[in-house]
Design an enzyme around this catalytic site. Structure first.
Site, PDB file in Angstrom:
ATOM      1  N   THR A 163       0.904  -1.159   0.000  1.00 17.15           N
ATOM      2  CA  THR A 163       0.000   0.000   0.000  1.00 17.15           C
ATOM      3  C   THR A 163       0.937   1.203   0.000  1.00 17.15           C
ATOM      4  O   THR A 163       2.033   1.135   0.590  1.00 17.15           O
ATOM      5  CB  THR A 163      -0.923   0.040   1.248  1.00 17.15           C
ATOM      6  OG1 THR A 163      -0.114   0.213   2.409  1.00 17.15           O
ATOM      7  CG2 THR A 163      -1.731  -1.246   1.405  1.00 17.15           C
ATOM      8  N   HIS A 164       0.537   2.259  -0.683  1.00 15.56           N
ATOM      9  CA  HIS A 164       1.407   3.435  -0.875  1.00 15.56           C
ATOM     10  C   HIS A 164       2.737   3.044  -1.512  1.00 15.56           C
ATOM     11  O   HIS A 164       3.748   3.731  -1.304  1.00 15.56           O
ATOM     12  CB  HIS A 164       1.698   4.154   0.451  1.00 15.56           C
ATOM     13  CG  HIS A 164       0.493   4.400   1.294  1.00 15.56           C
ATOM     14  ND1 HIS A 164      -0.244   5.553   1.224  1.00 15.56           N
ATOM     15  CD2 HIS A 164      -0.134   3.610   2.208  1.00 15.56           C
ATOM     16  CE1 HIS A 164      -1.258   5.480   2.077  1.00 15.56           C
ATOM     17  NE2 HIS A 164      -1.222   4.300   2.673  1.00 15.56           N
ATOM     18  N   SER A 219      17.642  -1.301 -26.375  1.00 11.64           N
ATOM     19  CA  SER A 219      17.930   0.116 -26.559  1.00 11.64           C
ATOM     20  C   SER A 219      18.891   0.258 -27.730  1.00 11.64           C
ATOM     21  O   SER A 219      19.694  -0.639 -27.996  1.00 11.64           O
ATOM     22  CB  SER A 219      18.580   0.664 -25.289  1.00 11.64           C
ATOM     23  OG  SER A 219      19.350   1.802 -25.599  1.00 11.64           O
ATOM     24  N   LYS A 249      20.029  -3.070 -21.925  1.00  6.04           N
ATOM     25  CA  LYS A 249      18.627  -2.794 -21.651  1.00  6.04           C
ATOM     26  C   LYS A 249      17.652  -3.746 -22.298  1.00  6.04           C
ATOM     27  O   LYS A 249      17.864  -4.267 -23.372  1.00  6.04           O
ATOM     28  CB  LYS A 249      18.277  -1.357 -22.073  1.00  6.04           C
ATOM     29  CG  LYS A 249      19.053  -0.386 -21.267  1.00  6.04           C
ATOM     30  CD  LYS A 249      18.375   0.772 -20.664  1.00  6.04           C
ATOM     31  CE  LYS A 249      16.921   0.869 -20.554  1.00  6.04           C
ATOM     32  NZ  LYS A 249      16.501   2.241 -20.690  1.00  6.04           N
ATOM     33  N   ASN A 272      13.606  -3.258 -22.627  1.00  7.18           N
ATOM     34  CA  ASN A 272      12.568  -2.289 -22.275  1.00  7.18           C
ATOM     35  C   ASN A 272      11.165  -2.865 -22.435  1.00  7.18           C
ATOM     36  O   ASN A 272      10.869  -3.507 -23.437  1.00  7.18           O
ATOM     37  CB  ASN A 272      12.698  -1.052 -23.166  1.00  7.18           C
ATOM     38  CG  ASN A 272      14.013  -0.322 -22.949  1.00  7.18           C
ATOM     39  OD1 ASN A 272      14.547  -0.335 -21.838  1.00  7.18           O
ATOM     40  ND2 ASN A 272      14.535   0.279 -23.999  1.00  7.18           N
ATOM     41  N   GLU A 294       4.356  -0.324 -21.698  1.00  5.16           N
ATOM     42  CA  GLU A 294       4.325   1.141 -21.631  1.00  5.16           C
ATOM     43  C   GLU A 294       3.319   1.713 -22.627  1.00  5.16           C
ATOM     44  O   GLU A 294       2.621   2.678 -22.348  1.00  5.16           O
ATOM     45  CB  GLU A 294       5.715   1.714 -21.933  1.00  5.16           C
ATOM     46  CG  GLU A 294       6.734   1.411 -20.856  1.00  5.16           C
ATOM     47  CD  GLU A 294       8.131   1.791 -21.309  1.00  5.16           C
ATOM     48  OE1 GLU A 294       8.572   2.895 -20.972  1.00  5.16           O
ATOM     49  OE2 GLU A 294       8.774   0.999 -22.012  1.00  5.16           O
ATOM     50  N   TYR A 336     -30.845  15.295 -35.191  1.00  5.77           N
ATOM     51  CA  TYR A 336     -29.517  15.052 -35.767  1.00  5.77           C
ATOM     52  C   TYR A 336     -28.815  16.364 -36.116  1.00  5.77           C
ATOM     53  O   TYR A 336     -29.436  17.303 -36.613  1.00  5.77           O
ATOM     54  CB  TYR A 336     -29.644  14.185 -37.036  1.00  5.77           C
ATOM     55  CG  TYR A 336     -28.306  13.960 -37.718  1.00  5.77           C
ATOM     56  CD1 TYR A 336     -27.452  12.952 -37.283  1.00  5.77           C
ATOM     57  CD2 TYR A 336     -27.877  14.793 -38.750  1.00  5.77           C
ATOM     58  CE1 TYR A 336     -26.205  12.764 -37.871  1.00  5.77           C
ATOM     59  CE2 TYR A 336     -26.636  14.618 -39.348  1.00  5.77           C
ATOM     60  CZ  TYR A 336     -25.803  13.602 -38.901  1.00  5.77           C
ATOM     61  OH  TYR A 336     -24.574  13.423 -39.477  1.00  5.77           O
ATOM     62  N   LYS A 380     -17.844   8.677 -34.967  1.00  2.00           N
ATOM     63  CA  LYS A 380     -17.276   7.395 -35.388  1.00  2.00           C
ATOM     64  C   LYS A 380     -15.765   7.336 -35.258  1.00  2.00           C
ATOM     65  O   LYS A 380     -15.215   6.335 -34.815  1.00  2.00           O
ATOM     66  CB  LYS A 380     -17.732   7.073 -36.818  1.00  2.00           C
ATOM     67  CG  LYS A 380     -19.173   6.559 -36.832  1.00  2.00           C
ATOM     68  CD  LYS A 380     -19.770   6.477 -38.202  1.00  2.00           C
ATOM     69  CE  LYS A 380     -20.138   7.835 -38.742  1.00  2.00           C
ATOM     70  NZ  LYS A 380     -21.122   8.572 -37.908  1.00  2.00           N
TER      71      LYS A 380
HETATM   72  N1  ARG Z   1     -22.293  10.611 -42.593  1.00  2.00           N
HETATM   73  C1  ARG Z   1     -23.333  10.997 -41.677  1.00  2.00           C
HETATM   74  C2  ARG Z   1     -22.889  10.697 -40.243  1.00  2.00           C
HETATM   75  O1  ARG Z   1     -21.990   9.927 -40.084  1.00  2.00           O
HETATM   76  C3  ARG Z   1     -24.603  10.253 -41.972  1.00  2.00           C
HETATM   77  C4  ARG Z   1     -25.849  10.972 -41.610  1.00  2.00           C
HETATM   78  C5  ARG Z   1     -25.996  12.178 -42.439  1.00  2.00           C
HETATM   79  N2  ARG Z   1     -27.273  12.757 -42.323  1.00  2.00           N
HETATM   80  C6  ARG Z   1     -27.500  13.956 -42.813  1.00  2.00           C
HETATM   81  N3  ARG Z   1     -28.687  14.414 -42.702  1.00  2.00           N
HETATM   82  N4  ARG Z   1     -26.584  14.681 -43.377  1.00  2.00           N
HETATM   83  O2  ARG Z   1     -23.405  11.207 -39.289  1.00  2.00           O
END
Ligand code: ARG
Length: 460
Positions: free
Chosen positions: A157-158, A279, A285, A287, A292, A319, A327
């Site tokens: 601990t610590h 290294s 060494k 590593n 890491e 939207y 994404k």
């Molecule tokens: N490429 C767009 C996205 O990934 C798809 C949806 C686009 N919709 C729109 N009304 N422009 O969000």
């Protein structure tokens, strides 16, 4: 100037080239082509079942989509990087292949629900893959724990030597964390696994669409309740990303221990050459780069979570194009987690445990001092007084360059007359471990119970 867009009509349909590039997401979302095609096929099946398109049209769309999928898988068809996104690409390619009928596919659908659908489908598959990788890592942990059941090491601990534990117990702590990680991912998938398809742009559709049917065809457990939420919600990404962030925090702690333990100073483990580097200048060494990097990449996964939270926080319903940024972040998190799990598993599996070094470290540092205090407590001394007495004994031993095992009984008695010769077995390290009989502790029964649980959990 780029070529004319699908939406030509309201506008000239020709944004500037730079704007087109700026707007495009195909380089990121092209990886969802399978989900986009499967979603489109289910949507077309529903349109036909509801009499919105004819059976004949459905057959054409279906075989067109199947052809696109086969060609993409076989590398005969390349995804056109000029298309704005994967949804536009698939639809345009379908229309190129089957003509006018292809243009019917987008009836009662919008890219807004389409992208939400594809992403949910993509991520639930990734979640499954990540869970199997976590289980593989747990398998490597299990094997190391089984192989090192009786290896005594200092527990810290610590980062100060605290009490003796067995190495198996320490490794099993990570299995307990990883079980919770799996739980958290499964929990996120529960909410992710609802179909938003049919939410359309935001308000639903005037067509007699059957959302339950597409949900069922695509293996969802139900549909999202509200069409505005259906297209605006990215909680499912954020929940997964936060579960992944916590998972990475655990991997990073494990990585940190491997780095520390494989240092010259500790020497508790040796990482296999396959998971270390040398290294370029210092010939001695070895590593722990992979460990890491796992620790380092944790920052990215956290960063992506915070980045998407920030993207989403000020958005009005429904939207907004800002959401296209989701994404890149969620994919990077998923990829990073996969890469880290994939490298941690063999690194743990091949690591050599240096039981002598661990045991030697456990013998220095007075890690049996609590046991000595417990000895006095069991003979009637209140714990606080016992704690004080043992503290004085430790100070005395340090001053005289001794450890608790090498002090004589006379020396002990000079501090407290409750001490008898049986104290030595009480402070023997194996005994200290064996006496930790409480559930979840480092004692052999508890460790055996934890191993049994882990074997069953992994179906081994
Ligand atoms: N490429 C767009 C996205 O990934 C798809 C949806 C686009 N919709 C729109 N009304 N422009 O969000």
């Amino acid at each position: 100037m780029a070529s004319e867009k699908l939406w030509a009509g309201r506008t000239r349909g020709r944004p500037e080239r730079a704007a087109d590039d700026f707007n495009s997401s195909i380089s990121i979302d092209c990886r969802m082509f399978r989900q986009d095609i499967a979603g489109s096929a289910a949507h077309a099946a529903m349109l036909a079942r509801q009499g919105i398109i004819s059976q004949d049209e459905y057959e054409k769309i279906k075989s067109g989509l199947e052809g696109i999928l086969t060609d993409l898988e076989a590398g005969r068809l390349e995804i056109d990087q000029e298309a704005e996104d994967i949804h536009m690409f698939v639809e345009a390619e379908l229309t190129r292949r089957i003509g006018e009928t292809g243009k019917k596919l987008h009836t009662a659908r919008s890219r807004n629900d389409q992208v939400a659908l594809d992403l949910r489908m993509y991520l639930r598959d990734e979640a499954d893959g990540i869970i199997s990788l976590i289980k593989q890592l747990m398998g490597a942990i299990l094997r190391q724990a089984e192989a090192n059941l009786d290896v005594i090491m200092p527990g810290y601990t610590h980062l100060q030597r605290a009490q003796p534990i067995v190495f198996a117990h320490h490794m099993l702590a990570y299995a307990a964390m990883l079980e919770r990680d799996i739980d958290r991912i499964c929990d996120a998938v529960k909410r992710m696994n609802l179909s938003p398809l049919g939410s359309c742009a935001l308000a639903g559709t005037t067509h007699d669409a059957d959302r339950e049917l597409t949900a069922e065809l695509l293996g969802f457990s139900g549909i999202t309740k509200n069409s505005i939420d259906g297209v605006s919600d990215r909680d499912f990404c954020l929940e997964l990303m936060s579960a992944l962030s916590i998972l990475m925090m655990h991997l990073s702690r494990l990585a940190e221990e491997l780095i520390l333990w494989s240092s010259w100073e500790f020497g508790f483990v040796e990482l296999d050459d396959g998971y270390t580097t040398g290294s370029s200048i210092m010939p001695q060494k070895k590593n722990p780069d992979m460990a890491e990097l796992v620790r380092g990449k944790t920052g990215r996964v956290y960063g992506n979570l915070v980045s998407l939270l920030t993207t989403m926080k000020g958005l009005p319903l429904a939207y907004n194009k800002d959401m296209q940024e989701d994404k890149k972040e969620v994919f990077e998190s998923v990829d990073t987690v996969r890469a880290c799990l994939s490298i941690m598993e063999p690194m743990i599996a091949t690591m050599k445990v240096n039981r002598e070094r661990m045991h030697a470290a456990a013998q220095e540092g007075f890690i049996n001092a609590t046991d000595l205090a417990d000895y006095l407590t069991k003979r009637g001394l209140p714990f606080r007084s016992a704690y004080r007495t043992v503290g004085e004994i430790v100070a005395y031993a340090m001053k005289n360059q001794k450890v608790l095992e090498t002090l004589t009984l006379e020396e002990y008695k000079s501090f407290c007359d409750l001490f008898e010769a049986d104290l030595y077995s009480e402070i023997d390290l194996s005994n200290c471990v064996a006496k930790r009989v409480s559930a979840g502790g480092t004692g052999p029964d508890s460790v055996a119970a934890q191993l049994k649980w882990l074997r069953e959990y992994l179906g081994k």
